[in-house]
Design an enzyme around this catalytic site. Structure first.
Site, PDB file in Angstrom:
ATOM      1  N   LYS A  13       0.764  -1.194   0.115  1.00  0.00           N
ATOM      2  CA  LYS A  13       0.113  -0.030  -0.120  1.00  0.00           C
ATOM      3  C   LYS A  13       1.079   1.215   0.009  1.00  0.00           C
ATOM      4  O   LYS A  13       0.614   2.240  -0.654  1.00  0.00           O
ATOM      5  CB  LYS A  13      -1.021   0.160   1.057  1.00  0.00           C
ATOM      6  CG  LYS A  13      -2.023  -1.054   1.391  1.00  0.00           C
ATOM      7  CD  LYS A  13      -2.819  -1.073   2.641  1.00  0.00           C
ATOM      8  CE  LYS A  13      -1.965  -1.118   3.871  1.00  0.00           C
ATOM      9  NZ  LYS A  13      -1.448  -2.230   4.066  1.00  0.00           N
ATOM     10  N   ARG A  88      -9.489   1.453   9.807  1.00  0.00           N
ATOM     11  CA  ARG A  88      -9.180   0.089  10.407  1.00  0.00           C
ATOM     12  C   ARG A  88     -10.281  -0.621  10.684  1.00  0.00           C
ATOM     13  O   ARG A  88     -10.029  -1.824  10.941  1.00  0.00           O
ATOM     14  CB  ARG A  88      -8.221   0.331  11.338  1.00  0.00           C
ATOM     15  CG  ARG A  88      -6.970   1.060  11.078  1.00  0.00           C
ATOM     16  CD  ARG A  88      -5.774   0.891  12.128  1.00  0.00           C
ATOM     17  NE  ARG A  88      -4.757   1.448  11.968  1.00  0.00           N
ATOM     18  CZ  ARG A  88      -3.542   1.183  11.509  1.00  0.00           C
ATOM     19  NH1 ARG A  88      -3.625   0.080  11.137  1.00  0.00           N
ATOM     20  NH2 ARG A  88      -2.507   1.696  11.227  1.00  0.00           N
ATOM     21  N   ARG A 127      13.488 -12.224   3.278  1.00  0.00           N
ATOM     22  CA  ARG A 127      14.047 -10.953   3.512  1.00  0.00           C
ATOM     23  C   ARG A 127      14.823 -11.065   4.870  1.00  0.00           C
ATOM     24  O   ARG A 127      15.934 -10.603   4.917  1.00  0.00           O
ATOM     25  CB  ARG A 127      12.973 -10.044   3.504  1.00  0.00           C
ATOM     26  CG  ARG A 127      13.573  -8.482   3.694  1.00  0.00           C
ATOM     27  CD  ARG A 127      12.600  -7.545   3.527  1.00  0.00           C
ATOM     28  NE  ARG A 127      11.567  -7.483   4.467  1.00  0.00           N
ATOM     29  CZ  ARG A 127      10.287  -6.993   4.040  1.00  0.00           C
ATOM     30  NH1 ARG A 127      10.065  -6.342   2.979  1.00  0.00           N
ATOM     31  NH2 ARG A 127       9.416  -6.983   5.160  1.00  0.00           N
ATOM     32  N   ARG A 136      14.735  -6.087  10.751  1.00  0.00           N
ATOM     33  CA  ARG A 136      14.146  -5.023  11.956  1.00  0.00           C
ATOM     34  C   ARG A 136      13.279  -5.755  13.085  1.00  0.00           C
ATOM     35  O   ARG A 136      12.867  -7.007  12.518  1.00  0.00           O
ATOM     36  CB  ARG A 136      13.269  -4.337  11.087  1.00  0.00           C
ATOM     37  CG  ARG A 136      13.679  -3.435  10.114  1.00  0.00           C
ATOM     38  CD  ARG A 136      12.657  -2.367   9.694  1.00  0.00           C
ATOM     39  NE  ARG A 136      11.322  -2.879   9.609  1.00  0.00           N
ATOM     40  CZ  ARG A 136      10.366  -2.766   8.698  1.00  0.00           C
ATOM     41  NH1 ARG A 136      10.863  -2.180   7.532  1.00  0.00           N
ATOM     42  NH2 ARG A 136       9.383  -3.095   8.917  1.00  0.00           N
ATOM     43  N   ARG A 147       0.236  -9.330  12.703  1.00  0.00           N
ATOM     44  CA  ARG A 147      -0.352  -8.250  12.258  1.00  0.00           C
ATOM     45  C   ARG A 147      -1.687  -8.579  11.297  1.00  0.00           C
ATOM     46  O   ARG A 147      -2.463  -8.233  10.804  1.00  0.00           O
ATOM     47  CB  ARG A 147       0.562  -7.270  11.440  1.00  0.00           C
ATOM     48  CG  ARG A 147       1.579  -6.748  12.467  1.00  0.00           C
ATOM     49  CD  ARG A 147       2.360  -5.714  12.141  1.00  0.00           C
ATOM     50  NE  ARG A 147       3.032  -5.795  10.715  1.00  0.00           N
ATOM     51  CZ  ARG A 147       4.117  -6.214  10.387  1.00  0.00           C
ATOM     52  NH1 ARG A 147       4.999  -6.254  11.136  1.00  0.00           N
ATOM     53  NH2 ARG A 147       4.307  -5.977   9.095  1.00  0.00           N
TER      54      ARG A 147
END
Length: 192
Positions: A13, A88, A127, A136, A147
């Site tokens: 997005k 949301r 990744r 990260r 999530r």
């Protein structure tokens, strides 16, 4: 042109919103950035937001929608805006629709980036294994699964809300970035 980009974390997005800014002169609006700006302005609303966030509470929908209502009046939104990450939930979508109606505005398109959750998880695993110095803190499979779960429970019903209103269009978010952009442009050209 006013639009919403929907899709789970990692769907692209943000990437597509930046490309739309460049191609169409629309302004990407981030609710997080708007809340931080309200705090920095030290307005009455900003102080209220700061106190809410300092307590660790979520900023109420009516305040967030009010901030968006103020922000879309800014000159840089004259050609239109892109909401990425908002609404949301369905209550926020309904409040957003009411606020836009009060301003004599509407949504020209709600575009969902359709993706395969398992492929997103595989991308994160790849990744993470390729990142020099380690990934990260939030760039791991466990965080992504959480999530995605939150998205499925709370945000996915927003797509149904907009589908029921006839505004939702879905593009293949698994395609290469340029192809996703081409599909979005086709949707927006029909909406114009």
């Amino acid at each position: 042109m006013n639009l919403i980009l929907l899709g789970p974390p990692g769907a692209g997005k943000g990437t597509q919103a930046k490309l739309l800014e460049e191609r169409r002169g629309l302004k990407q609006l981030s609710t997080g950035d708007m809340l931080r700006a309200a705090i920095a302005e030290a307005s009455a609303l900003g102080r209220e937001v700061e106190a809410i966030m300092a307590r660790g509470d979520l900023v109420p929908d009516e305040i967030v929608v009010g901030i968006i209502g103020e922000r879309i009046q800014a000159p840089d939104c004259a050609r239109g805006f892109i909401l990425d990450g908002f609404p949301r939930n369905v209550a926020q979508a309904q409040a957003l629709d009411e606020m836009l109606d009060e301003h004599g505005l509407g949504l020209d398109a709600v575009i969902e980036l359709g993706v395969d959750d398992q492929i997103l998880i595989s991308r994160i695993e790849k990744r993470a294994s390729e990142t020099v110095g380690g990934p990260r803190a939030d760039d791991n499979v466990e965080a992504l699964r959480k999530r995605l779960s939150v998205y499925t429970e709370q945000t996915a019903p927003v797509a149904e809300y907009y589908r029921d209103s006839g505004k939702l269009k879905t593009v293949d978010g698994m395609a290469p970035v340029d192809e996703v952009s081409r599909q979005i442009d086709l949707v927006l050209n029909k909406a114009a």
